[in-house]
Motif scaffolding. Structure first.
Motif: not given
Length: 295
Positions: A215-227, A252-258
């Protein structure tokens, strides 16, 4: 060589041939190749193991059985399934079986219950010896004359897990409660054993496992973990690649997360369950070290 000596030699050869032909090989069918690999280690040369899921590039959730699989199962003395809803297709295969086999269900061995348990039990490394012991018991039932060898192989297998448990201990010591994320619950048990803190929204991981878009909410929350750099590492299931998971990995890669790749079945590059799991834990350790070394 005299007649008596020749006769003695022939008798010896006949006895050896008779012993070789009388030795019964236990046919084992494993739903997944990691359980099959463990069964091979436990049974040694006295077992013949067939694993139904072997393709490292396939999604195990999409696996479909055929007549050949049913034929293999009909010849098996020992059958190994994961259970916990992971390989439900085994139910129909087993229902058509004659009932001559001993079935080892890993979820039942480990008493995994609940409406939505994490089915990736082979990542629960500290508990895998319990499943190995159950497989050994099934092999012993099928070939009691080889029980001592099966027991030795079980002891050897348990000892071989020491490097994996040592790596889990190292992760606990150096990175306890470090925040991580995964695209699915595949490595969940190992992360719990390592005392790492999973930040993935449960709804996101469940949707990916079910083959649905989160869902949009879960996807947004997931993306914020990296951004917002709220996690140190992303563990990415390389066997379930969708537009959503590909986007998450890129973010994740663009955000520098391994990013650490994990798989649901043994890759062809690894010869044993132990080698496969140790390689993934080592990669996780390196990724966490890289995260903590950043300014």
């Amino acid at each position: 060589m005299g007649v008596a000596a020749i006769a003695a030699t022939l008798n010896t050869l006949c006895e050896a041939t008779g012993a070789a032909t009388s030795r019964q090989v236990v046919h084992v069918v494993a739903a997944e190749n990691f359980w099959g690999n463990i069964a091979s280690q436990l049974g040694g040369h006295d077992v013949s193991v067939t694993s139904l899921i072997t393709n490292p590039n396939a999604d195990p959730h999409l696996f479909e059985t055929d007549a050949a699989d049913a034929a293999r199962l009909a010849q098996a003395r020992v059958v190994i399934e994961n259970g916990a809803g992971y390989d439900g297709w085994m139910t129909s295969l087993l229902s058509a079986d004659s009932g001559n086999s001993t079935v080892v269900n890993a979820a039942k061995v480990l008493h995994v219950v609940g409406s939505d348990p994490n089915p990736h039990l082979w990542y629960d490394i500290p508990k895998v010896p319990k499943v190995a012991a159950a497989i050994t018991a099934a092999l012993t039932k099928a070939a009691p004359q080889d029980s001592s060898m099966f027991r030795r192989n079980l002891d050897r297998f348990d000892a071989s897990l020491a490097p994996l448990n040592a790596m889990l201990s190292q992760l606990r010591e150096h990175f306890s409660n470090a925040p991580v994320a995964y695209t699915e619950r595949v490595p969940g048990y190992a992360l719990t054993a390592a005392h790492l803190s999973v930040k993935t929204p449960p709804g996101f991981a469940r949707a990916i496992e079910d083959g649905e878009d989160p869902g949009p909410g879960d996807t947004s929350a997931m993306e914020q973990l990296f951004t917002k750099h709220q996690v140190d590492v992303l563990l990415y299931n390389v066997q379930t690649v969708t537009p959503v998971t590909t986007q998450i990995r890129s973010l994740a890669e663009r955000s520098g997360i391994g990013v650490v790749g994990v798989s649901e079945t043994m890759p062809l590059t690894d010869t044993t369950y132990q080698q496969w799991q140790l390689a993934q834990l080592t990669a996780l350790d390196h990724a966490l070290q890289g995260a903590t070394s950043k300014p």
